[in-house]
Design an enzyme around this catalytic site. Structure first.
Site, PDB file in Angstrom:
ATOM      1  N   ARG A  70       0.834  -1.194   0.000  1.00 18.70           N
ATOM      2  CA  ARG A  70       0.000   0.000   0.000  1.00 18.70           C
ATOM      3  C   ARG A  70       0.870   1.246   0.000  1.00 18.70           C
ATOM      4  O   ARG A  70       1.922   1.288   0.618  1.00 18.70           O
ATOM      5  CB  ARG A  70      -0.918   0.030   1.229  1.00 18.70           C
ATOM      6  CG  ARG A  70      -2.215  -0.746   1.023  1.00 18.70           C
ATOM      7  CD  ARG A  70      -3.124  -0.689   2.227  1.00 18.70           C
ATOM      8  NE  ARG A  70      -2.532  -1.355   3.368  1.00 18.70           N
ATOM      9  CZ  ARG A  70      -1.888  -0.745   4.344  1.00 18.70           C
ATOM     10  NH1 ARG A  70      -1.771   0.569   4.363  1.00 18.70           N
ATOM     11  NH2 ARG A  70      -1.363  -1.428   5.333  1.00 18.70           N
ATOM     12  N   TYR A 199      -1.543  -3.169  -6.841  1.00 16.26           N
ATOM     13  CA  TYR A 199      -1.404  -3.897  -5.570  1.00 16.26           C
ATOM     14  C   TYR A 199      -2.744  -3.965  -4.819  1.00 16.26           C
ATOM     15  O   TYR A 199      -3.486  -2.984  -4.762  1.00 16.26           O
ATOM     16  CB  TYR A 199      -0.338  -3.232  -4.685  1.00 16.26           C
ATOM     17  CG  TYR A 199      -0.343  -3.846  -3.319  1.00 16.26           C
ATOM     18  CD1 TYR A 199       0.178  -5.127  -3.117  1.00 16.26           C
ATOM     19  CD2 TYR A 199      -0.960  -3.217  -2.239  1.00 16.26           C
ATOM     20  CE1 TYR A 199       0.105  -5.737  -1.885  1.00 16.26           C
ATOM     21  CE2 TYR A 199      -1.034  -3.813  -0.996  1.00 16.26           C
ATOM     22  CZ  TYR A 199      -0.506  -5.079  -0.826  1.00 16.26           C
ATOM     23  OH  TYR A 199      -0.591  -5.689   0.397  1.00 16.26           O
ATOM     24  N   LYS A 208      -9.867  -2.094   1.340  1.00 16.49           N
ATOM     25  CA  LYS A 208      -9.528  -0.998   2.254  1.00 16.49           C
ATOM     26  C   LYS A 208     -10.245   0.301   1.871  1.00 16.49           C
ATOM     27  O   LYS A 208     -10.677   1.062   2.720  1.00 16.49           O
ATOM     28  CB  LYS A 208      -8.015  -0.791   2.309  1.00 16.49           C
ATOM     29  CG  LYS A 208      -7.248  -2.032   2.771  1.00 16.49           C
ATOM     30  CD  LYS A 208      -7.679  -2.450   4.150  1.00 16.49           C
ATOM     31  CE  LYS A 208      -7.273  -3.841   4.520  1.00 16.49           C
ATOM     32  NZ  LYS A 208      -5.999  -4.045   5.133  1.00 16.49           N
ATOM     33  N   HIS A 228     -10.574  -2.357  11.256  1.00 15.32           N
ATOM     34  CA  HIS A 228      -9.520  -3.237  10.726  1.00 15.32           C
ATOM     35  C   HIS A 228      -9.329  -4.394  11.713  1.00 15.32           C
ATOM     36  O   HIS A 228      -8.350  -4.437  12.453  1.00 15.32           O
ATOM     37  CB  HIS A 228      -8.237  -2.407  10.594  1.00 15.32           C
ATOM     38  CG  HIS A 228      -7.154  -3.063   9.818  1.00 15.32           C
ATOM     39  ND1 HIS A 228      -5.816  -2.818  10.036  1.00 15.32           N
ATOM     40  CD2 HIS A 228      -7.187  -3.960   8.802  1.00 15.32           C
ATOM     41  CE1 HIS A 228      -5.078  -3.519   9.198  1.00 15.32           C
ATOM     42  NE2 HIS A 228      -5.887  -4.231   8.437  1.00 15.32           N
ATOM     43  N   SER A 250      -1.525  -4.189   9.884  1.00 17.07           N
ATOM     44  CA  SER A 250      -1.249  -5.117   8.790  1.00 17.07           C
ATOM     45  C   SER A 250       0.010  -5.921   9.095  1.00 17.07           C
ATOM     46  O   SER A 250       0.996  -5.375   9.601  1.00 17.07           O
ATOM     47  CB  SER A 250      -1.021  -4.334   7.493  1.00 17.07           C
ATOM     48  OG  SER A 250      -2.130  -3.528   7.221  1.00 17.07           O
ATOM     49  N   CYS A 252       0.563  -8.258  11.287  1.00 18.48           N
ATOM     50  CA  CYS A 252       0.851  -8.488  12.705  1.00 18.48           C
ATOM     51  C   CYS A 252       0.087  -9.701  13.228  1.00 18.48           C
ATOM     52  O   CYS A 252      -0.184  -9.813  14.425  1.00 18.48           O
ATOM     53  CB  CYS A 252       0.516  -7.255  13.533  1.00 18.48           C
ATOM     54  SG  CYS A 252       1.677  -5.908  13.271  1.00 18.48           S
ATOM     55  N   LYS A 254      -3.089 -11.130  12.208  1.00 12.37           N
ATOM     56  CA  LYS A 254      -4.558 -11.263  12.267  1.00 12.37           C
ATOM     57  C   LYS A 254      -5.006 -12.596  11.662  1.00 12.37           C
ATOM     58  O   LYS A 254      -5.854 -13.285  12.209  1.00 12.37           O
ATOM     59  CB  LYS A 254      -5.259 -10.118  11.533  1.00 12.37           C
ATOM     60  CG  LYS A 254      -5.332  -8.829  12.338  1.00 12.37           C
ATOM     61  CD  LYS A 254      -6.338  -7.836  11.781  1.00 12.37           C
ATOM     62  CE  LYS A 254      -6.050  -7.395  10.360  1.00 12.37           C
ATOM     63  NZ  LYS A 254      -4.737  -6.734  10.196  1.00 12.37           N
ATOM     64  N   ASP A 277      -9.665  -9.699   8.551  1.00 14.48           N
ATOM     65  CA  ASP A 277      -9.110  -8.370   8.260  1.00 14.48           C
ATOM     66  C   ASP A 277     -10.053  -7.200   8.541  1.00 14.48           C
ATOM     67  O   ASP A 277      -9.612  -6.153   8.963  1.00 14.48           O
ATOM     68  CB  ASP A 277      -8.676  -8.309   6.787  1.00 14.48           C
ATOM     69  CG  ASP A 277      -7.745  -7.147   6.491  1.00 14.48           C
ATOM     70  OD1 ASP A 277      -6.857  -6.867   7.308  1.00 14.48           O
ATOM     71  OD2 ASP A 277      -7.916  -6.501   5.436  1.00 14.48           O
ATOM     72  N   ASN A 371       6.188  -8.799   1.704  1.00 21.00           N
ATOM     73  CA  ASN A 371       4.734  -8.585   1.675  1.00 21.00           C
ATOM     74  C   ASN A 371       4.077  -9.433   0.581  1.00 21.00           C
ATOM     75  O   ASN A 371       3.019  -9.091   0.061  1.00 21.00           O
ATOM     76  CB  ASN A 371       4.421  -7.092   1.463  1.00 21.00           C
ATOM     77  CG  ASN A 371       2.950  -6.778   1.709  1.00 21.00           C
ATOM     78  OD1 ASN A 371       2.332  -7.325   2.622  1.00 21.00           O
ATOM     79  ND2 ASN A 371       2.379  -5.892   0.881  1.00 21.00           N
ATOM     80  N   ARG A 373       1.785 -12.144  -1.038  1.00 22.84           N
ATOM     81  CA  ARG A 373       0.423 -12.429  -0.564  1.00 22.84           C
ATOM     82  C   ARG A 373      -0.159 -13.667  -1.219  1.00 22.84           C
ATOM     83  O   ARG A 373       0.245 -14.064  -2.303  1.00 22.84           O
ATOM     84  CB  ARG A 373      -0.478 -11.234  -0.902  1.00 22.84           C
ATOM     85  CG  ARG A 373      -0.081  -9.936  -0.207  1.00 22.84           C
ATOM     86  CD  ARG A 373      -0.777  -9.816   1.109  1.00 22.84           C
ATOM     87  NE  ARG A 373      -0.232  -8.753   1.943  1.00 22.84           N
ATOM     88  CZ  ARG A 373      -0.833  -8.311   3.051  1.00 22.84           C
ATOM     89  NH1 ARG A 373      -1.996  -8.822   3.423  1.00 22.84           N
ATOM     90  NH2 ARG A 373      -0.282  -7.384   3.792  1.00 22.84           N
TER      91      ARG A 373
HETATM   92  O1  SAT Z   1      -2.766  -4.720   1.187  1.00 21.30           O
HETATM   93  S1  SAT Z   1      -3.931  -4.718   2.045  1.00 21.30           S
HETATM   94  O2  SAT Z   1      -4.214  -3.359   2.468  1.00 21.30           O
HETATM   95  O3  SAT Z   1      -5.059  -5.264   1.355  1.00 21.30           O
HETATM   96  C1  SAT Z   1      -3.602  -5.685   3.421  1.00 21.30           C
HETATM   97  C2  SAT Z   1      -3.149  -4.860   4.549  1.00 21.30           C
HETATM   98  O4  SAT Z   1      -2.140  -4.155   4.441  1.00 21.30           O
HETATM   99  O5  SAT Z   1      -3.794  -4.872   5.610  1.00 21.30           O
HETATM  100 MN    MN Z   2      -5.394  -5.439   6.682  1.00 20.90          MN
END
Ligand code: SAT
Ligand code: MN
Length: 590
Positions: A70, A199, A208, A228, A250, A252, A254, A277, A371, A373
C-alpha cells in the site's frame, strides 16, 4: 449486460467515454468467467500456472517491483473541509482530487479491456451488505475480486434497485509509475479513484478503500463501526462459543489468530474463523455489538505461513489460490521464507522478481517479497464459519487491540471500562511492517490499527467510539495484547500462534466472570498462575516479565501519546485526554 439503474448506466457510459477502452466487459462472477480471466493471463504471461498436482488451479503473479504494498503517502481523503479528513489523512478538496487524477484516466484504457465489476461487501442478502461497482483495466483485479468479494450477477441484481446508493470505484493500473500513482477517496460522493497501482490494498477497491475508508465515514453517520479487525468464535470444551474481534496492524498476525489451532493439551477447544481483516460492528437490539465480515476471501501475508504457524492457512493454499510475489521452486511450487520448517533453500529458486538463483548467484535477499500475498476464498478454509441466510453477524464479547511491541507493553491487560478501552485503542503504537511502502520496524502511532484506513479525523473517530459504547447496554470488554515482546537477545519471549489460546482462555474467563485479576494503573492484569504455561518453553520468570507494568516508562510513553492526541485538538475528546493524564500521574509512581 444491461441495468435498469440509470445512475449506474450513466456513470459507466461517462467512464467509457473518458477512458476509451477497446471493449467493455460486465463481469458476471461465474466460475467459467474466473477461469477464462486466469487463462487469458496465462496466455499473456501475466500469470504462471503452478504445479498441477500439488497446487491445482493455483497461479503465481509477479507485480511491478515498485508496486508491492500500500502507498499510504499517495492515499488521499477528499473532503470540502480539511479538518474533516484530519491530521491522520492526506487531504485534498474534492475538486483538486478529481483534477489531479482525471487527466491521468483520459484515454488510459485505449487498447485495453474495461471490466465492470458489481460487488457486494457482505453476503448480498445480509441486511448489512453494502454494494459497489469497480471499473478496472486489470484482469488481476478481476480475478482477486472474484475471490475476495461477492461479485457479479447477484450483486448487480441488488444494485439494479439501489438508485445511487452504491460505491463507484474507478481503477486503472496506468503505466505503474510511482510518480503517477494516487488513491483518492471522495466520501461525500461514495467514490474512489485509484490510478497507477495494481497492488491489493490500492486496487481491490472493495477492501480498504470501500470497506474501511468510505465505510468508516458512513458508519460514523449511522452509528456503527467499520474496523480493521479479525473476528473469531472460540468454542470451549463445553461447546460454548464466544466471539471476539481483534484490531492489529497489517502483517501483525490477524490471519494467524483468526485461524488458530490450539495445542494438543487444549482438548475440546476450537476456533472458528469469521474474518481475518475487516469487521463491521453494529449495536444490536439486545444492547450487544454484532459483527459481520464484509469480505469473502483472505488476502494474507505468505512469508511465515507454514504447517506449524498456521495449519488451516497452509492447507487452504493448495488449491484455487493466487500467489503474488512469492518465489517458485523448480517444480513450480510456490515458496516463501518460513514455508517449511528449517528449509534453507535459496538456490535453484526463482525469486519474486523472476530471477533464478544458482549456487553461484546465491544472495541473502529474501526470495519471496516480505509482503508477498495469497488470495483464496473463505470457503477454502477448514475453520471458516459460514454466514447463514439474511446474515446478521455474531455477538462480540471482547475486543482486542494488539500491537507489535518488542518492549514495554505487557502480554495482556484488560481495560477498566469502555472509556479506558477506547483510550487503550487510541494509544496503540506499533512497529511498521512491509505491508506499506516505507521503512520497516519503526514505531508509529496506529490507533485501533486504523492509521492507514480511517476515512476521517481521528478526533471525531474517538468521539464516535465513545458514543457507540455508551449506547450499548452490554458493551464488549476491551483488552490489549502484545505477542511480540523480545528479550535482551532479541528472542521472542512468548511462543505466539496456537499458544495464544492461553491468553484467549484468560480473556474468555474474564468475559464470563470466572477469574479474578489485579488492578494496576495501566489496567487489569492476570494474577500469577492464571495464564496457563504448562507444556510451553515459557518459564514462570519470563511470564512475570511479560506481565510486569513498568510504570515510569509507561508514563513516558503515554505522555507522548497525550501529545499525539493534542494534534487532533480541538476534536480530540476531553474525556480521553483526562483519562490519559490521570493514568500518567498514577503510572509515574507505580
Ligand atoms: O494490502 S492490504 O491493504 O489489502 C492488506 C493490509 O495491508 O492490511
Ligand atoms: Mn489489513
Amino acid at each position: 449486460m444491461n441495468t435498469p439503474n440509470q445512475a449506474l448506466k450513466q456513470w459507466i457510459s461517462q467512464a467509457q467515454q473518458h477512458l476509451s477502452p477497446d471493449r467493455v466487459v460486465w463481469c458476471d462472477g461465474s466460475q467459467a468467467e474466473h477461469k477464462a480471466i486466469l487463462a487469458g493471463m496465462v496466455e499473456s504471461k501475466e500469470m504462471i500456472p503452478l504445479n498441477k498436482d500439488s497446487y491445482p488451479d493455483c497461479y503465481l503473479y509477479r507485480s511491478h517491483p515498485d508496486d508491492v504494498a500500500r502507498a499510504e503517502h499517495l492515499t488521499y481523503i477528499c473532503t470540502p473541509h480539511k479538518e474533516d479528513a484530519g491530521a491522520n489523512n492526506n487531504w485534498l478538496s474534492p475538486k483538486e482530487g478529481h483534477q489531479r487524477v482525471d487527466p491521468l484516466f483520459k484515454n488510459c484504457m485505449q487498447g485495453r479491456t474495461m471490466y465492470v465489476i458489481p460487488y457486494s461487501m457482505g453476503p448480498c442478502d445480509s441486511p448489512y451488505a453494502q454494494f459497489g461497482v469497480e471499473i478496472t483495466d486489470s484482469p488481476y483485479v478481476v480475478a482477486n475480486m472474484y475471490l475476495m468479494t461477492h461479485m457479479g450477477k447477484e450483486a448487480l441484481e441488488y444494485i439494479d434497485k439501489l438508485d445511487t446508493n452504491f460505491v463507484r470505484g474507478l481503477h486503472s493500473t496506468g503505466d505503474l509509475s510511482s510518480e503517477r500513482r494516487w488513491i483518492m477517496h471522495f466520501p461525500d460522493e461514495m467514490m474512489i479513484k485509484s490510478f497507477g497501482s495494481g497492488y491489493g490494498g490500492n486496487a481491490l477497491l472493495g477492501k480498504k478503500c470501500h470497506a474501511l475508508r468510505l465505510a468508516s465515514v458512513q458508519a460514523k453517520q449511522e452509528g456503527w463501526l467499520a474496523e480493521h479487525m479479525l473476528i473469531v468464535g472460540i468454542e470451549n470444551p463445553q461447546g460454548e462459543k464466544t466471539y471476539i474481534a481483534g484490531a492489529f496492524p497489517s502483517a501483525c498476525g490477524k490471519t494467524n489468530l483468526a485461524m488458530l489451532i490450539p495445542p494438543n493439551t487444549y482438548k475440546g477447544w476450537k476456533v472458528w474463523t469469521v474474518g481475518d481483516d475487516i469487521a463491521w460492528l453494529r449495536p444490536g437490539a439486545d444492547g450487544r455489538l454484532w459483527a459481520i465480515n464484509p469480505e469473502a476471501g483472505f488476502f494474507g501475508v505468505a512469508p511465515g505461513t507454514s504447517q506449524q504457524t498456521n495449519p488451516h492457512a497452509y492447507n487452504m493454499l493448495h488449491r484455487n489460490a493466487i500467489f503474488t510475489n512469492v518465489a517458485m521452486t523448480p517444480n513450480k511450487e510456490p515458496w516463501w521464507e518460513g514455508k517449511e520448517k528449517d528449509d534453507n533453500t535459496t538456490t535453484s529458486l526463482t525469486d519474486w522478481k523472476g530471477q533464478t538463483h544458482t549456487a553461484s548467484s546465491a544472495t541473502t535477499a529474501p526470495m519471496a517479497h516480505p509482503n508477498a500475498r495469497f488470495t483464496v476464498s473463505c470457503h477454502n478454509c477448514d475453520s471458516f464459519e459460514k454466514p447463514g441466510k439474511a446474515y446478521q453477524g455474531v455477538p462480540i464479547s471482547a475486543i482486542l487491540f494488539g500491537s507489535r511491541r518488542r518492549s514495554l507493553v505487557p502480554l495482556v491487560f484488560e481495560a477498566k471500562d469502555w472509556l479506558h478501552g477506547v483510550l487503550t485503542g487510541a494509544a496503540m503504537c506499533s512497529e511498521t511492517t512491509a505491508a506499506a511502502t516505507g521503512k520497516v520496524g519503526v514505531l508509529r502511532h496506529d490507533p485501533m490499527a486504523m492509521k492507514p484506513f480511517c476515512g476521517y479525523n481521528f478526533g471525531d473517530y474517538w468521539n464516535h467510539w465513545l458514543k457507540v459504547g455508551t449506547n450499548l447496554s452490554q458493551p464488549p470488554k476491551v483488552f490489549h495484547v502484545n505477542w511480540f515482546r523480545q528479550d535482551s537477545q532479541n528472542q521472542y519471549m512468548w511462543p505466539g500462534f496456537g499458544d495464544n489460546i492461553r491468553v484467549l482462555e484468560w480473556i474468555l474467563k474474564r468475559c464470563h466472570n470466572q477469574v479474578d485479576s489485579q488492578e494496576t494503573p495501566l489496567g487489569v492484569l492476570p494474577l500469577k498462575g492464571d495464564i496457563n504455561i504448562e507444556n510451553t518453553t515459557v518459564t514462570g520468570d519470563t511470564l512475570n516479565q511479560l506481565l510486569t507494568v513498568n510504570g515510569p516508562a509507561y508514563a513516558d510513553h503515554l505522555t507522548e501519546v497525550h501529545n499525539f492526541f493534542q494534534t487532533f485538538a480541538p476534536r480530540n475528546p476531553q474525556a480521553l485526554m483526562d483519562t490519559c493524564t490521570k493514568m500518567i500521574n498514577q503510572l509515574k509512581n507505580y
